[in-house]
Design an enzyme around this catalytic site. Structure first.
Site, PDB file in Angstrom:
ATOM      1  N   GLY A  33       0.833  -1.209   0.000  1.00 51.34           N
ATOM      2  CA  GLY A  33       0.000   0.000   0.000  1.00 51.34           C
ATOM      3  C   GLY A  33       0.859   1.246   0.000  1.00 51.34           C
ATOM      4  CB  SER A  34       0.000   4.809  -0.468  1.00 52.22           C
ATOM      5  OG  SER A  34      -1.027   4.876   0.507  1.00 52.22           O
ATOM      6  N   GLY A  86       0.442  -1.117   6.620  1.00 56.47           N
ATOM      7  CA  GLY A  86      -0.618  -0.141   6.813  1.00 56.47           C
ATOM      8  C   GLY A  86      -1.937  -0.811   7.138  1.00 56.47           C
ATOM      9  CG  ASP A  88      -7.743  -0.628   3.906  1.00 58.35           C
ATOM     10  OD1 ASP A  88      -7.236   0.242   3.190  1.00 58.35           O
ATOM     11  OD2 ASP A  88      -7.572  -1.851   3.717  1.00 58.35           O
ATOM     12  CE  LYS A  98      -2.779  -5.453   6.661  1.00 59.70           C
ATOM     13  NZ  LYS A  98      -2.460  -4.316   5.790  1.00 59.70           N
ATOM     14  N   GLY A  99      -6.699  -4.913   3.268  1.00 62.09           N
ATOM     15  CA  GLY A  99      -7.038  -5.537   1.995  1.00 62.09           C
ATOM     16  C   GLY A  99      -7.493  -4.567   0.930  1.00 62.09           C
ATOM     17  CD  GLU A 107      -1.852  -6.576   3.281  1.00 56.85           C
ATOM     18  OE1 GLU A 107      -3.018  -6.653   3.720  1.00 56.85           O
ATOM     19  OE2 GLU A 107      -1.453  -5.619   2.600  1.00 56.85           O
TER      20      GLU A 107
HETATM   21  C1  5RP Z   1      -3.299  -3.627   1.251  1.00 56.77           C
HETATM   22  C2  5RP Z   1      -3.587  -3.108   2.599  1.00 56.77           C
HETATM   23  C3  5RP Z   1      -3.078  -1.762   2.957  1.00 56.77           C
HETATM   24  O1  5RP Z   1      -2.308  -1.862   4.112  1.00 56.77           O
HETATM   25  C4  5RP Z   1      -4.243  -0.844   3.193  1.00 56.77           C
HETATM   26  O2  5RP Z   1      -5.090  -0.869   2.058  1.00 56.77           O
HETATM   27  C5  5RP Z   1      -3.783   0.579   3.480  1.00 56.77           C
HETATM   28  O3  5RP Z   1      -3.239   1.131   2.312  1.00 56.77           O
HETATM   29  P1  5RP Z   1      -2.688   2.614   2.259  1.00 56.77           P
HETATM   30  O4  5RP Z   1      -1.448   2.644   3.099  1.00 56.77           O
HETATM   31  O5  5RP Z   1      -2.418   2.847   0.787  1.00 56.77           O
HETATM   32  O6  5RP Z   1      -3.761   3.529   2.787  1.00 56.77           O
HETATM   33  O7  5RP Z   1      -4.204  -3.744   3.424  1.00 56.77           O
HETATM   34  O8  5RP Z   1      -3.942  -4.837   0.999  1.00 56.77           O
END
Ligand code: 5RP
Length: 226
Positions: A33-34, A86, A88, A98-99, A107
């Protein structure tokens, strides 16, 4: 600070924390993720201080390799010293959704192996009750409709994330209208018991061990409440 600056700040806090925990033999687990990307870019200059990394997605593995960081297959190691990723959504128990990036299964596998799970997020991810963010569920392709019907029986509204295939060759259903999730542990178990589900994006049975949350007033460190 804007959201990107908050992500940079929390990633730097995680780098400082991880560097205190690792030695030349350590394996560092890296999420997706970012926010995880900020962490990858910032830890790159310290790559000589640990042995190698494990990545939770092909995308993160590629980014790590582009920095000259060694990436191992998880099956090649018996231990992951620390895992940084990270989220969500996160609540005070450090239960997570997450996801959003479709990497939830890998993860969850890396968190299962890691000695410590460090979650990094900006303040927009902090919630009193999980479920505002649609819950991602990874499903075996031929089970998509069956799993969707079962998720409706649980009170959710599953939406197929079309044009997305996970690194494992599966599909994602995003389950809306679950908010507020009462017992995240119970729901995590219930959904994982539906035939055809690979896993779901609730990280409650094994929540994060520590959360660094970037706020306008600085980095706040959270430990799980009971
Ligand atoms: C990816 C994830 C990420 O950790 C989640 O989506 C957060 O992403 P971001 O740091 O871009 O907000 O679970 O599957």
């Amino acid at each position: 600070m804007d959201q990107n600056q908050l992500k940079q700040a929390v990633a730097q806090a995680a780098v400082d924390y991880v560097l205190k925990k690792v030695d030349a033999d350590s394996i560092v687990g890296i999420g997706t993720g970012s926010t995880a990307n900020c962490f990858i870019d910032l830890i790159a200059k310290h790559k000589h201080l640990f042995q190698a990394t494990i990545a939770s997605s092909e995308g993160s593995a590629e980014r790590l390799r582009s920095h000259g960081i060694t990436v191992y297959e998880l099956n090649a190691v018996s231990e992951v010293t620390i895992y940084v990723d990270g989220a969500d959504e996160a609540n005070a128990r450090l239960e997570l959704i997450k996801g959003g990036g479709a990497a939830l299964t890998r993860e969850k596998i890396v968190t299962a192996v890691a000695n410590e799970f460090v979650c990094i997020a900006d303040e927009s991810k902090w919630v009193s009750h999980l479920g505002g963010f649609p819950l991602p569920v990874e499903v075996i392709p031929m089970a998509r409709s069956h799993v969707a019907r079962e998720l409706v029986k649980l009170g959710g509204d599953p939406v197929w994330r079309e044009n997305v295939v996970t690194d494992n060759g599966n599909l994602i259903l995003d389950v809306h209208h679950l908010h507020p999730i009462g017992s995240a542990c119970a729901l995590e178990e219930k959904i994982n018991h539906i035939t055809g589900v690979v896993t779901n994006g609730l990280f409650a049975l094994k929540p994060a061990d520590i959360l660094f949350l970037a706020t306008q007033n600085g980095i706040v460190t959270h430990y799980p409440t009971k």
